[in-house]
Design an enzyme around this catalytic site. Sequence first.
Site, PDB file in Angstrom:
ATOM      1  CD  GLU A   1     -85.121 -69.389 -61.082  1.00  0.00           C
ATOM      2  OE1 GLU A   1     -84.403 -69.857 -62.000  1.00  0.00           O
ATOM      3  OE2 GLU A   1     -85.101 -68.192 -60.746  1.00  0.00           O
TER       4      GLU A   1
ATOM      5  CD  GLU B   1     -83.409 -66.580 -57.571  1.00  0.00           C
ATOM      6  OE1 GLU B   1     -83.335 -66.122 -58.739  1.00  0.00           O
ATOM      7  OE2 GLU B   1     -82.954 -67.692 -57.239  1.00  0.00           O
TER       8      GLU B   1
END
Length: 566
Positions: free
Chosen positions: A226, A381
């Site tokens: 991320e 995710e």
Amino acid sequence: MKKAKAIFSLVVALMVLAIFCFAQNTGSTATTAAAAVDSNNDDWLHCKGNKIYDMYGNEVWLTGANWFGFNCSENCFHGAWYDVKTILTSIADRGINLLRIPISTELLYSWMIGKPNPVSSVTASNNPPYHVVNPDFYDPETDDVKNSMEIFDIIMGYCKELGIKVMIDIHSPDANNSGHNYELWYGKETSTCGVVTTKMWIDTLVWLADKYKNDDTIIAFDLKNEPHGKRGYTAEVPKLLAKWDNSTDENNWKYAAETCAKAILEVNPKVLIVIEGVEQYPKTEKGYTYDTPDIWGATGDASPWYSAWWGGNLRGVKDYPIDLGPLNSQIVYSPHDYGPSVYAQPWFEKDFTMQTLLDDYWYDTWAYIHDQGIAPILIGEWGGHMDGGKNQKWMTLLRDYIVQNRIHHTFWCINPNSGDTGGLLGNDWSTWDEAKYALLKPALWQTKDGKFIGLDHKIPLGSKGISLGEYYGTPQASDPPATPTATPTKPAASSTPSFIYGDINSDGNVNSTDLGILKRIIVKNPPASANMDAADVNADGKVNSTDYTVLKRYLLRSIDKLPHTT
């Protein structure tokens, strides 16, 4: 026949070596060691278009989950106060063929310099019959738990034994339970190794790739979890902003990912390189760049920016795709996607459907990469709470999109202690959330009759799954590797055929995979490369159900050699 004997001898030697490498110091049995035998280098993957293939050209589907902890201050899986192998066994039996393991650069650095950081919150005891938990983590010399690297290596052995493949995720620079909040892959102060630099991030990944380059348990590296950061309203570009453009700036994630990927592929050109996106991307079609400040209060078309989940914005691929030259075949793009229980994004404000999610967010942000055949997508995710409402609705719609398009994915998460999402396991780390698992299960790779399919050619996925070799019957060469790797060595053709009776797929072993191929031959569905001479295990000139019975008896050790002619 001498050649066949030589091949067989080599295979035996490799089996003995594998048993030696992966047998555990305590609690091991001959059966366990034998189950862990693997050639170590036949499960590497590569990409073509939007699909991922094994080295023989068979398409595979990576369907897994996340288990965090090695990224945290404990330097080990959370839940290791229970028996880790028992949990992993349950994971394999539930059909999870890929485990994404978040880890920190700080921890990898301690391993690289030979001073592994210690673990905490780990139970390790080997005192039968009174208390045996994680016995392989126990060090009798110190009467204490082993260090973090020793435990990680043991866990990799467990994964190999259970048919689980691993993707390493650099979740944060520092070992920190909230480390994912930091925007970049460098610049973070740690408690044990100073400030993490870009060089340190690359060096530690290259070190780990080199350490495991002859062990195909770790098949992929997710370079950084991320990358994110917002542009803001000031004229100066923020330093803590991960961007995606054609510059060589240190905070250009695209440039950093290419540099890191090339370094990893120098030591192992066969691993998959998994690359996430960023948070914001400028509306380049309107002439905006990362030098363009945001506009206060601007939304929709008035904003200079496309926003996304952290690491979820892959719009930059259309303008500046990752370029690894001849090894572009190893690129997998990886967005993260969540529902309204994590954050109330604008695309959730309406009565959303799969089509509105595609129109408002998914397609232009990441799904176009799959749809246009640019590269495979692996959603690293996704997951959330089963709220019976909008979040569960989103999760079901994304699950359906994953299944319909065979999108690769790793569900977040195994752990019950993820505040935003909860987990697949309950707080006892043994009870499964059956409702959440039922939602996930259709997105796990399985046969029509419900057998889970692993990514290892020889080792089945847990006790309820099958191996890749069993699923495909035998390696197929329809799509040769696009990476510069050595092709499998097989006996050369000669005027006098050389083969091992029962070794129907010509891999040097006689095992249950060959029995599965023989069954296909008998029902008139033989793989093209099946060795029919080797299948005639009673040497009567025919291949039929009698051969199946003979081979089955041989594998059960009712007979001791082939061909069996009586």
